[in-house]
Motif scaffolding. Structure first.
Motif, PDB file in Angstrom:
ATOM      1  N   LEU A  45      16.521  16.533 -50.680  1.00  0.00           N
ATOM      2  CA  LEU A  45      17.596  16.848 -51.944  1.00  0.00           C
ATOM      3  C   LEU A  45      18.199  15.355 -52.051  1.00  0.00           C
ATOM      4  O   LEU A  45      18.299  14.756 -50.999  1.00  0.00           O
ATOM      5  CB  LEU A  45      18.732  17.280 -50.672  1.00  0.00           C
ATOM      6  CG  LEU A  45      19.888  18.274 -52.215  1.00  0.00           C
ATOM      7  CD1 LEU A  45      18.831  18.828 -52.966  1.00  0.00           C
ATOM      8  CD2 LEU A  45      20.116  19.006 -50.536  1.00  0.00           C
ATOM      9  N   ARG A  46      19.009  15.242 -53.347  1.00  0.00           N
ATOM     10  CA  ARG A  46      19.715  14.456 -53.376  1.00  0.00           C
ATOM     11  C   ARG A  46      20.713  15.428 -54.055  1.00  0.00           C
ATOM     12  O   ARG A  46      20.576  15.636 -55.178  1.00  0.00           O
ATOM     13  CB  ARG A  46      19.201  13.064 -54.243  1.00  0.00           C
ATOM     14  CG  ARG A  46      18.615  12.482 -53.384  1.00  0.00           C
ATOM     15  CD  ARG A  46      19.121  11.566 -52.694  1.00  0.00           C
ATOM     16  NE  ARG A  46      17.992  10.710 -51.693  1.00  0.00           N
ATOM     17  CZ  ARG A  46      16.974  10.964 -51.244  1.00  0.00           C
ATOM     18  NH1 ARG A  46      18.115  12.116 -50.098  1.00  0.00           N
ATOM     19  NH2 ARG A  46      16.438  10.053 -50.169  1.00  0.00           N
ATOM     20  N   VAL A  47      22.394  14.939 -52.982  1.00  0.00           N
ATOM     21  CA  VAL A  47      23.160  15.394 -54.122  1.00  0.00           C
ATOM     22  C   VAL A  47      24.395  14.809 -55.049  1.00  0.00           C
ATOM     23  O   VAL A  47      24.837  13.636 -54.785  1.00  0.00           O
ATOM     24  CB  VAL A  47      24.478  15.681 -53.159  1.00  0.00           C
ATOM     25  CG1 VAL A  47      25.499  16.840 -52.982  1.00  0.00           C
ATOM     26  CG2 VAL A  47      23.195  17.132 -52.135  1.00  0.00           C
TER      27      VAL A  47
ATOM     28  N   VAL B 194      20.425  17.926 -57.264  1.00  0.00           N
ATOM     29  CA  VAL B 194      21.749  18.650 -57.463  1.00  0.00           C
ATOM     30  C   VAL B 194      22.506  18.708 -57.583  1.00  0.00           C
ATOM     31  O   VAL B 194      22.803  17.583 -57.082  1.00  0.00           O
ATOM     32  CB  VAL B 194      21.342  19.949 -56.937  1.00  0.00           C
ATOM     33  CG1 VAL B 194      19.874  20.261 -57.105  1.00  0.00           C
ATOM     34  CG2 VAL B 194      21.431  19.912 -55.236  1.00  0.00           C
ATOM     35  N   PRO B 195      23.615  19.305 -58.352  1.00  0.00           N
ATOM     36  CA  PRO B 195      24.457  19.598 -58.191  1.00  0.00           C
ATOM     37  C   PRO B 195      25.164  19.318 -57.094  1.00  0.00           C
ATOM     38  O   PRO B 195      24.976  20.895 -56.116  1.00  0.00           O
ATOM     39  CB  PRO B 195      25.847  20.264 -59.766  1.00  0.00           C
ATOM     40  CG  PRO B 195      24.683  20.457 -59.744  1.00  0.00           C
ATOM     41  CD  PRO B 195      23.251  20.350 -59.244  1.00  0.00           C
ATOM     42  N   ALA B 196      26.675  18.802 -57.081  1.00  0.00           N
ATOM     43  CA  ALA B 196      26.649  19.230 -54.997  1.00  0.00           C
ATOM     44  C   ALA B 196      27.962  20.319 -55.757  1.00  0.00           C
ATOM     45  O   ALA B 196      28.054  21.187 -54.278  1.00  0.00           O
ATOM     46  CB  ALA B 196      27.855  18.107 -55.479  1.00  0.00           C
ATOM     47  N   TYR B 197      28.341  20.606 -56.133  1.00  0.00           N
ATOM     48  CA  TYR B 197      28.717  22.145 -56.767  1.00  0.00           C
ATOM     49  C   TYR B 197      28.270  23.363 -57.167  1.00  0.00           C
ATOM     50  O   TYR B 197      27.720  22.963 -58.241  1.00  0.00           O
ATOM     51  CB  TYR B 197      30.359  22.964 -57.313  1.00  0.00           C
ATOM     52  CG  TYR B 197      31.489  23.704 -57.215  1.00  0.00           C
ATOM     53  CD1 TYR B 197      31.853  23.916 -56.129  1.00  0.00           C
ATOM     54  CD2 TYR B 197      31.059  24.239 -57.866  1.00  0.00           C
ATOM     55  CE1 TYR B 197      32.377  25.498 -55.380  1.00  0.00           C
ATOM     56  CE2 TYR B 197      31.315  25.732 -58.088  1.00  0.00           C
ATOM     57  CZ  TYR B 197      32.421  26.144 -56.951  1.00  0.00           C
ATOM     58  OH  TYR B 197      33.008  27.399 -56.622  1.00  0.00           O
ATOM     59  N   THR B 198      27.596  24.280 -56.308  1.00  0.00           N
ATOM     60  CA  THR B 198      26.585  25.426 -57.201  1.00  0.00           C
ATOM     61  C   THR B 198      26.009  26.221 -55.959  1.00  0.00           C
ATOM     62  O   THR B 198      26.298  25.492 -55.183  1.00  0.00           O
ATOM     63  CB  THR B 198      24.840  23.826 -57.909  1.00  0.00           C
ATOM     64  OG1 THR B 198      24.178  25.265 -58.529  1.00  0.00           O
ATOM     65  CG2 THR B 198      24.486  23.647 -56.361  1.00  0.00           C
TER      66      THR B 198
ATOM     67  N   ALA C 282      19.515  23.990 -52.484  1.00  0.00           N
ATOM     68  CA  ALA C 282      18.944  23.120 -51.388  1.00  0.00           C
ATOM     69  C   ALA C 282      18.081  24.340 -50.373  1.00  0.00           C
ATOM     70  O   ALA C 282      17.346  23.160 -50.416  1.00  0.00           O
ATOM     71  CB  ALA C 282      20.420  23.013 -50.628  1.00  0.00           C
ATOM     72  N   ILE C 283      18.305  25.083 -50.700  1.00  0.00           N
ATOM     73  CA  ILE C 283      17.323  25.558 -49.496  1.00  0.00           C
ATOM     74  C   ILE C 283      16.072  25.728 -50.484  1.00  0.00           C
ATOM     75  O   ILE C 283      15.097  25.906 -49.555  1.00  0.00           O
ATOM     76  CB  ILE C 283      18.001  27.428 -49.165  1.00  0.00           C
ATOM     77  CG1 ILE C 283      19.056  27.303 -48.500  1.00  0.00           C
ATOM     78  CG2 ILE C 283      16.835  27.925 -48.639  1.00  0.00           C
ATOM     79  CD1 ILE C 283      19.950  28.732 -48.142  1.00  0.00           C
ATOM     80  N   ALA C 284      15.801  25.818 -51.875  1.00  0.00           N
ATOM     81  CA  ALA C 284      14.248  25.725 -52.665  1.00  0.00           C
ATOM     82  C   ALA C 284      14.291  24.734 -51.717  1.00  0.00           C
ATOM     83  O   ALA C 284      12.791  24.262 -51.943  1.00  0.00           O
ATOM     84  CB  ALA C 284      14.570  26.421 -53.019  1.00  0.00           C
ATOM     85  N   VAL C 285      15.020  23.569 -52.155  1.00  0.00           N
ATOM     86  CA  VAL C 285      14.191  21.867 -52.402  1.00  0.00           C
ATOM     87  C   VAL C 285      13.794  22.150 -50.623  1.00  0.00           C
ATOM     88  O   VAL C 285      12.547  21.463 -50.427  1.00  0.00           O
ATOM     89  CB  VAL C 285      15.315  21.360 -52.718  1.00  0.00           C
ATOM     90  CG1 VAL C 285      14.779  19.532 -52.380  1.00  0.00           C
ATOM     91  CG2 VAL C 285      15.851  20.741 -53.811  1.00  0.00           C
TER      92      VAL C 285
END
Length: 409
Positions: A91-93, A72-76, A81-84
């Motif tokens: 999670l990979r940022v 996922v993007p680092a700015y979002t 992140a909670i869903a992952v």
């Protein structure tokens, strides 16, 4: 901080009308959304939130793959992140490219690999992320692309594809202030027939009937109809905002502090009917918002030190906000100090890069994201609601100009 007499919305949401609450049946909301996006009737699955749509998407992908990484993007939105984490995935940022919210192609290429299940590019405030690199790199890695169009319902890419329909799957949000709203709701778009079958099987399991949650959402939807306006927002949005600002809690002020548990339940026919009736007004509403935003963007471009994020050639984004990027973080901070909480609909989209939220430690792995952190330090949003008149907008523009002059000094 003195409370203003009225409060302008931080985003342009479609106000509900009392005839939306008529007791007569309406077309299924999922079908209405699919047809609005010019997709076939079975393309959309209604969910109780955009986050629930992502949970459903990841759960369907997880069934048929041993891969476990989601990028996922680092700015979002922190909810990605909670869903992952909810789905038990890793999670990979991915850091963003300089001066933007899009994932940096080089950083994304380094992250994509044999364990990549999905890449989740996200749009921001109606502005469309370029999906070229995410699609290309995900395909090369054998991964899926989930397009996060939670903030871009009704937008279209340069080739005419609706936002949410350009990837393998797409998530939409029907939350308050997201254009069309049933207070809290969402939809999952899927193209692949096998994936649709998995989603259809999983949806009743992941989204069970919950009378308690649905009763709460029905009451909140009535509250949205009553309070979504300059006078009502003063109490339900402005008052908590100013309380958080007085405490120095910018995460609470931006409403970025989400619970780590995700409500998952079925949406009632009553709320679906309301959304389906309101959906008929959405195209006209979005067109009016676009015209307002384009005119006001042109005014702001005269301010040295402020960039208004707009559409690329051929794109047709939505405009719930005008998203601004300052050249100088100090100028942004000066403008935010005067405008955030002033009742003018000015806000901070997300106040941190994902690795920098203290409450997400343990959910988001430590990862360098300097470009995303820089973007967070320079971004500001102006709500594009119909209640923002020319006088109020002129006040905002004057503060922006003064702040930029002070920053250069």
């Amino acid at each position: 901080m003195a409370a203003p007499r009225t409060e302008l919305a931080p985003t342009a949401g479609l106000p509900l009308r009392w005839r939306d609450f008529a007791p007569t049946a309406a077309p299924p909301l999922a079908r209405s959304l699919a047809r609005a996006l010019e997709l076939d009737d079975g393309a959309a699955t209604l969910t109780c939130s955009g986050t629930a749509a992502l949970v459903l998407a990841l759960s369907a992908l997880k069934r048929s793959s041993a891969r476990r990484e989601v990028i996922v993007p680092a700015y979002t939105c922190p909810l990605l992140a909670i869903a992952v984490a909810h789905c038990g995935l890793e999670l990979r940022v991915c850091d963003t490219r300089p001066g933007h919210f899009e994932m940096d192609p080089d950083a994304l290429a380094a992250l994509c690999g044999r364990d990549t299940l999905a890449v989740v590019p996200a749009h921001l405030g109606g502005r469309l992320a370029d999906l070229g690199a995410p699609l290309r790199l995900a395909r090369a890695a054998g991964a899926w692309v989930i397009e996060d169009a939670a903030q871009a319902l009704g937008a279209r890419h340069a080739d005419g594809t609706p936002a949410g329909a350009a990837g393998d799957l797409g998530i939409l949000s029907l939350a308050a202030g997201k254009g069309l709203s049933i207070f809290e709701g969402g939809a999952l778009i899927a193209h692949d027939p096998a994936l649709r079958a998995d989603i259809a099987e999983l949806a009743p399991q992941l989204l069970p009937n919950s009378p308690a949650w649905e009763l709460r959402r029905c009451a909140e939807l009535i509250g949205y109809a009553v309070f979504y306006g300059p006078h009502g927002l003063r109490w339900v949005y402005g008052r908590p905002l100013r309380q958080a600002l007085r405490r120095g809690d910018d995460v609470a002020a931006a409403q970025d502090g989400f619970a780590l548990s995700i409500p998952l339940h079925r949406v009632s026919a009553w709320r679906q009917n309301i959304g389906a009736r309101a959906a008929a007004r959405l195209p006209t509403f979005l067109d009016a918002a676009r015209q307002r935003a384009l005119a006001r963007s042109a005014q702001l471009r005269g301010i040295e030190g402020v960039q208004v994020l707009g559409d690329r050639r051929g794109e047709r984004g939505t405009w719930p906000t005008l998203t601004l990027l300052f050249a100088d973080p100090a100028a942004r901070d000066a403008a935010l100090a005067r405008l955030w909480g002033a009742g003018l609909g000015v806000s901070w989209p997300f106040v941190r890069a994902l690795p920098d939220y203290a409450y997400l430690r343990g959910t988001v792995p430590p990862a360098p994201a300097p470009n995303a952190a820089d973007f967070a330090a320079r971004v500001l949003a102006i709500g594009n609601s119909e209640w923002l008149d020319d006088e109020a907008f002129a006040r905002i523009a004057a503060v922006l100009q003064e702040s930029c002059r002070g920053g250069r000094g």
